[in-house]
Design a protein around this motif. Structure first.
Motif, short mmCIF file in Angstrom:
data_model
loop_
_atom_site.label_atom_id
_atom_site.label_comp_id
_atom_site.label_asym_id
_atom_site.label_seq_id
_atom_site.Cartn_x
_atom_site.Cartn_y
_atom_site.Cartn_z
N THR A 36 0.75 -1.15 -0.03
CA THR A 36 -0.02 -0.17 -0.10
C THR A 36 1.00 1.44 0.05
O THR A 36 0.23 2.52 0.04
N ALA A 37 2.07 1.03 0.26
CA ALA A 37 3.12 2.41 0.00
C ALA A 37 2.97 3.12 -1.05
O ALA A 37 2.71 2.54 -1.98
N GLU A 38 3.17 4.29 -0.96
CA GLU A 38 2.97 5.23 -2.02
C GLU A 38 4.35 5.60 -2.54
O GLU A 38 5.09 5.85 -1.72
N GLY A 39 4.61 5.73 -3.80
CA GLY A 39 5.87 6.55 -4.36
C GLY A 39 5.73 8.11 -4.01
O GLY A 39 4.85 8.52 -3.46
N PHE A 40 6.68 8.68 -4.45
CA PHE A 40 6.80 10.07 -3.82
C PHE A 40 6.03 11.08 -4.76
O PHE A 40 5.68 10.82 -5.90
N ASP A 41 5.41 12.00 -4.12
CA ASP A 41 4.37 12.88 -4.66
C ASP A 41 5.26 14.30 -4.67
O ASP A 41 5.60 14.91 -3.95
N HIS A 42 5.95 14.56 -6.11
CA HIS A 42 6.61 15.95 -6.19
C HIS A 42 6.12 17.10 -5.61
O HIS A 42 6.96 18.09 -5.05
#
Lengths: 315, 315
Positions: B306-312
């Motif tokens: 469920t982890a998210e990649g980064f949001d610039h």
């Protein structure tokens, strides 16, 4: 506005994602524009503290003008805008209300002109910045270029020259008070009106050359003429908006000279053959300002005129 | 660089103003693109201290990557870039040598891909910024969209995931030393390779969906799948670049999890039917990472992920 997703929600609230020229709308790696006609394309920056100040531009003014200056480039081709993309620089301290007003105002101008927002990008930055690319199409008469003038052509403008500069200088000098003393000048700076209908009429009227006056007539006229021709201009104060005269006299400059230096006018400047000028002359706002000469160099009311309009970049 | 005119001289030195798709080049209010085929269009920002730092990006790296990230969006449509416009923010303290290296490097990448610079704008700003809009066309198989997946489709990537993020984090942590310890990771961050040829091959191979992994696989995969589908991913460390493994172990994170979070990978992520996968599997770099499932949600090696990649934008 905490995330990119939240901002994209805002965008979708204000901007439809369908248009006759849009094969694929926002939300993929690219949008797809229909290959119906040749597209004219232009890009412009609209940056805080370079092109506008938050002191006296409301969020709605900023959203409006960022798109309006781009539409003006399409008008200068005698074309009609259909789509645009927007790259937006958003400081962390600018709140949701600001963006709602900004987007609402921009979307109204887009809707009035039937232009679809086809994509873009969003990033944090220290100051607000907008980079827009806009796409237009033309009718059967094609696009009107610059540099297609001949000796003897009639030069004309449509739209006030010097007015926006008077507004900008006055806002910088006295702030909000300028709205009372020079209302037309202030509005010319905050809310320039793109001349799409005028450009289309001039195209149908067979004008030979057309451009957007964004750096002032003195700087932009040589760009219309090209390197081999010049111009004799005849201008008097009666051709100027009274706010230009009032402001120029306040700062002790000849109003005609102030107007010719101008800047950010977003007026149209064009040339038409004297043998085919009839239709163009009947376009609303047509103002004859002079004629094209055989050799380079500009005269204003018989005197050589060498001063330059302002250069956004060197200043 | 003292004036806009001087800068435009630089531009003309490095960028030709002719192209098969260009009816009218730079120098008018708009450029005109030929209506030969539908155009795919994308815009991206590339900003100092958001997307790059002058500490470890050379002027040539900045000029290269500003255009490369845009080309990558065209590759993700299975298309070929033909033209771009550039709005440039230029601080007063950046010298001519910087811009010469920047433009030269960008122009080499443009020439390699046969892309013409069709216009733009220039302004002063506090930090360097580039906003590019890019235009591409496709062959007879059209454009590859996102969201066209079905249950059972094979998911694949082409290009390293996690590698650019390892490079960025390492450059931020130890500066120039990172070039010696993690050279592939550093190059993935400074000089991402747009995959135009790969995209074209995948298009011809009949893949159903394709996108550019720019925010990390974990964030971008749901965008490929759409709201109704999920994915079971099977990834192990042998599929990763050794620099990713080295870096992830240094900071004490599982290399596969680090790679899936990723960011700025500019890898391609796609889906192909298992019944038509043969051609796609033979495209260089094709790496099978999983399959599309009937219901939303992602598993990684059997565990819910469920982890998210980064949001610039939010960072």
């Amino acid at each position: 506005m905490k995330s990119e997703e939240a901002f994209l929600g805002f965008i979708d609230e204000f901007f439809p994602n369908k248009h006759d020229f849009l094969v694929l709308g926002r939300g993929d790696d690219c949008a797809v524009l229909k290959a119906d006609k040749d597209y004219c394309v232009s890009s412009d920056l609209f940056l805080e503290d370079v092109h506008f100040r938050r002191d006296y531009f409301s969020p709605a003014d900023i959203g409006y003008k960022a798109l309006a200056v781009n539409i003006s480039d399409i008008a200068a081709m005698g074309a009609k805008p259909v789509a645009f993309t927007m790259d937006l620089m958003a400081p962390a301290d600018v709140d949701d209300d600001f963006w709602r007003e900004f987007l609402k105002s921009m979307s109204m101008l887009a809707r009035q002109n039937d232009i679809v927002l086809a994509g873009g990008d969003l990033s944090r930055a220290d100051r607000i910045g907008v980079s827009i690319s806009i796409f237009g199409v033309s009718g059967s008469t094609g696009f009107i270029r610059r540099g297609n003038c001949s000796y003897g052509d009639i030069l004309f403008t449509i739209g006030d020259i010097g007015l926006a500069r008077a507004g900008m200088m006055s806002l910088e000098a006295v702030g909000e008070k300028a709205r009372e003393t020079l209302p037309a000048a202030v509005m010319a700076h905050l809310r320039p009106k793109p001349k799409i209908m005028i450009g289309t009429l001039l195209n149908a009227a067979g004008v030979k050359a057309l451009m957007d006056v964004s750096d002032g007539l003195a700087r932009d006229l040589p760009r219309l003429l090209g390197p081999d021709l010049g111009a004799d201009l005849t201008l008097d104060a009666s051709m100027l908006n009274s706010n230009v005269i009032t402001f120029a006299e306040t700062i002790g400059i000849d109003p005609v000279e102030f107007a010719v230096l101008g800047g950010e006018d977003y007026a149209l400047l064009g040339a038409v053959s004297p043998f085919e000028a009839g239709k163009a002359e009947s376009v609303p706002g047509f103002t004859r300002i002079g004629t094209v000469t055989r050799t380079p160099g500009i005269t204003l009311n018989g005197q050589p005129f060498t001063a330059e309009g302002f250069d956004h970049f060197s200043q």
